[in-house]
Every structure is written in structure tokens, then in C-alpha cells.
Design a protein around this motif. Structure first.
Motif, PDB file in Angstrom:
ATOM      1  N   UNK A 141       0.868  -1.184   0.000  1.00  0.00           N
ATOM      2  CA  UNK A 141       0.000   0.000   0.000  1.00  0.00           C
ATOM      3  C   UNK A 141       0.898   1.225   0.000  1.00  0.00           C
ATOM      4  N   UNK A 142       0.711   2.098  -0.962  1.00  0.00           N
ATOM      5  CA  UNK A 142       1.531   3.300  -1.087  1.00  0.00           C
ATOM      6  C   UNK A 142       0.637   4.525  -0.896  1.00  0.00           C
ATOM      7  N   UNK A 143       0.938   5.336   0.111  1.00  0.00           N
ATOM      8  CA  UNK A 143       0.221   6.586   0.362  1.00  0.00           C
ATOM      9  C   UNK A 143       1.244   7.704   0.438  1.00  0.00           C
ATOM     10  N   UNK A 144       1.183   8.641  -0.507  1.00  0.00           N
ATOM     11  CA  UNK A 144       2.151   9.735  -0.540  1.00  0.00           C
ATOM     12  C   UNK A 144       1.433  11.071  -0.477  1.00  0.00           C
ATOM     13  N   UNK A 145       2.102  12.066   0.104  1.00  0.00           N
ATOM     14  CA  UNK A 145       1.573  13.425   0.191  1.00  0.00           C
ATOM     15  C   UNK A 145       2.698  14.397  -0.152  1.00  0.00           C
ATOM     16  N   UNK A 159       6.835  10.285  -6.110  1.00  0.00           N
ATOM     17  CA  UNK A 159       7.219   9.590  -4.881  1.00  0.00           C
ATOM     18  C   UNK A 159       6.596   8.190  -4.825  1.00  0.00           C
ATOM     19  N   UNK A 160       5.340   8.088  -5.222  1.00  0.00           N
ATOM     20  CA  UNK A 160       4.666   6.787  -5.227  1.00  0.00           C
ATOM     21  C   UNK A 160       5.326   5.839  -6.225  1.00  0.00           C
ATOM     22  N   UNK A 161       5.682   6.359  -7.396  1.00  0.00           N
ATOM     23  CA  UNK A 161       6.339   5.530  -8.407  1.00  0.00           C
ATOM     24  C   UNK A 161       7.690   5.029  -7.906  1.00  0.00           C
ATOM     25  N   UNK A 162       8.436   5.893  -7.215  1.00  0.00           N
ATOM     26  CA  UNK A 162       9.729   5.483  -6.656  1.00  0.00           C
ATOM     27  C   UNK A 162       9.548   4.392  -5.602  1.00  0.00           C
ATOM     28  N   UNK A 163       8.559   4.556  -4.726  1.00  0.00           N
ATOM     29  CA  UNK A 163       8.305   3.532  -3.706  1.00  0.00           C
ATOM     30  C   UNK A 163       7.946   2.197  -4.338  1.00  0.00           C
ATOM     31  N   UNK A 164       7.129   2.247  -5.378  1.00  0.00           N
ATOM     32  CA  UNK A 164       6.729   1.018  -6.051  1.00  0.00           C
ATOM     33  C   UNK A 164       7.933   0.349  -6.709  1.00  0.00           C
TER      34      UNK A 164
END
Length: 199
Positions: free
Chosen positions: A153-157, A178-183
Motif C-alpha cells: 500500500x503506497x500513500x504519498x503526500x 514519490x509513489x512511483x519510486x516507492x513502487x
């Protein structure tokens, strides 16, 4: 009562951004070029991306809301160049392709399948309207055949530099990257997607 009045004023101000511009074409935004340095990650095997999103993200409206209100709104004279679902999907493909091929969802049954579901992509204001942030929320599941290899689960702000549509777009661009990097980082840790040694 005072809080409700503040929210009402903010809602009317943002929803009516086009007052006085009747007939003017809407301003159109996109996520821009993927120009940020990519995370230094090892190469991986091909994955097939299956991407979906909540129905509200299939239109081109620039969505905002006040706090955790259950009533999302769209700016009157601002649009995305394509739906947020399309924009985020393309950004993920661009970012994940730096480590290995990202195939269409109709790939071979031998190819690991990455299912991504986008459930939030919006600008969220504080109740007094003094600040806002872009929020992106997605869920990812990696499948090997019918077996679940892993899930995330990716939640970015990201804070908006200005309290308007342009600021929201900038914040959503940052939150999406940021979400793409986490994924990408998570996918690099999944054994089924890791590149096999040569030979």
C-alpha cells in the motif's frame, strides 16, 4: 458553525474559479516529463502491468476537497490533459521501465503480473484553506500465476506551493513521482521479479 462557514466560503471560491471567464477554454495540465533521477536499483525481469482506478479518476476533472470531507469537488475551468488514471499509469510505466520491461496486461502466463489500483489522486485543503497537499493512494499486488507473491500500500503526500489548481497539480506531480519510486523500490525486493543470473 464558524468552521462550516469557512468550508462553505472555500468551496464557493474554488468551485467558482471560472467566474468572469465565461466561454474561455479550460486550462489543461499534465504531469510533465519524468525528469527526476531514478532510484539506483538492480535490473529485473519483465512484469505485466494491470492498472485500474476508482471511477472518479476516469474523468479529466482536477479534484480537490476540504479535509476528509466525503464530498470531492472539481475546479470549474481546469482539466487534466487525460484522466488521472491514464496519467498515473503512464508515469508508473516510465519509472518502472528503467529497471526492466513493463509489458501489456495480456502478457504470457509465465510473466509476473503487477496489479495496481489507484484509489486517491486529489488536492486536499485544510479546513481554513491556508494550505493544501496532493495525495496519492494506490495498492499493488504482485502475482505469479494465481499466487500472491507480495502486496504493498503506497500513500504519498506533497505540499502544494500555492492554494489553487496549479499548486495542486505541482503537489500531485510530486506525490505521484514519490509513489512511483516507492513502487519501484518494493518491486526490486520481490524475488519473482528479480533478474535471473546470466547463464
Amino acid at each position: 458553525m464558524k468552521m462550516r462557514s469557512v468550508v462553505l466560503v472555500l468551496t464557493l471560491a474554488l468551485a467558482g474559479c471560472g467566474v468572469g471567464r465565461v466561454g474561455a477554454p479550460p486550462a489543461v495540465f499534465d504531469l510533465g516529463l519524468d525528469a527526476r533521477p531514478a532510484p539506483q536499483l538492480p535490473a529485473r525481469e519483465p512484469v505485466a502491468l494491470v492498472f485500474s482506478a476508482v471511477p472518479a479518476l476516469s474523468s479529466t476533472g482536477v479534484i480537490w476537497r476540504v479535509g476528509d470531507s466525503a464530498a470531492p469537488q472539481a475546479y470549474a475551468t481546469y482539466r487534466w490533459a487525460s484522466s488521472p488514471a491514464d496519467l498515473v499509469r503512464q508515469r508508473l510505466i516510465e519509472r518502472l521501465s528503467r529497471q526492466g520491461p513493463v509489458l501489456a496486461e495480456r502478457a504470457s502466463g509465465q510473466t509476473p503480473q503487477l496489479q495496481v489500483y489507484l484509489s486517491q489522486f486529489e488536492q486536499v485543503f485544510t479546513p481554513d484553506g491556508s494550505s493544501s497537499e496532493g495525495r496519492v493512494l494506490l495498492q499493488a499486488v504482485l502475482l505469479d500465476g494465481r499466487s500472491v507473491v507480495g502486496q504493498l500500500r503506497v500513500a504519498t503526500q506533497a505540499p502544494a506551493p500555492t492554494q489553487d489548481a496549479a499548486g495542486g497539480v505541482a503537489a500531485l506531480r510530486q506525490a505521484t513521482d514519490d509513489a512511483a519510486d516507492q513502487l519501484a523500490r518494493w518491486l526490486a525486493t520481490q524475488p519473482r521479479a528479480a533478474a535471473r543470473p546470466a547463464g
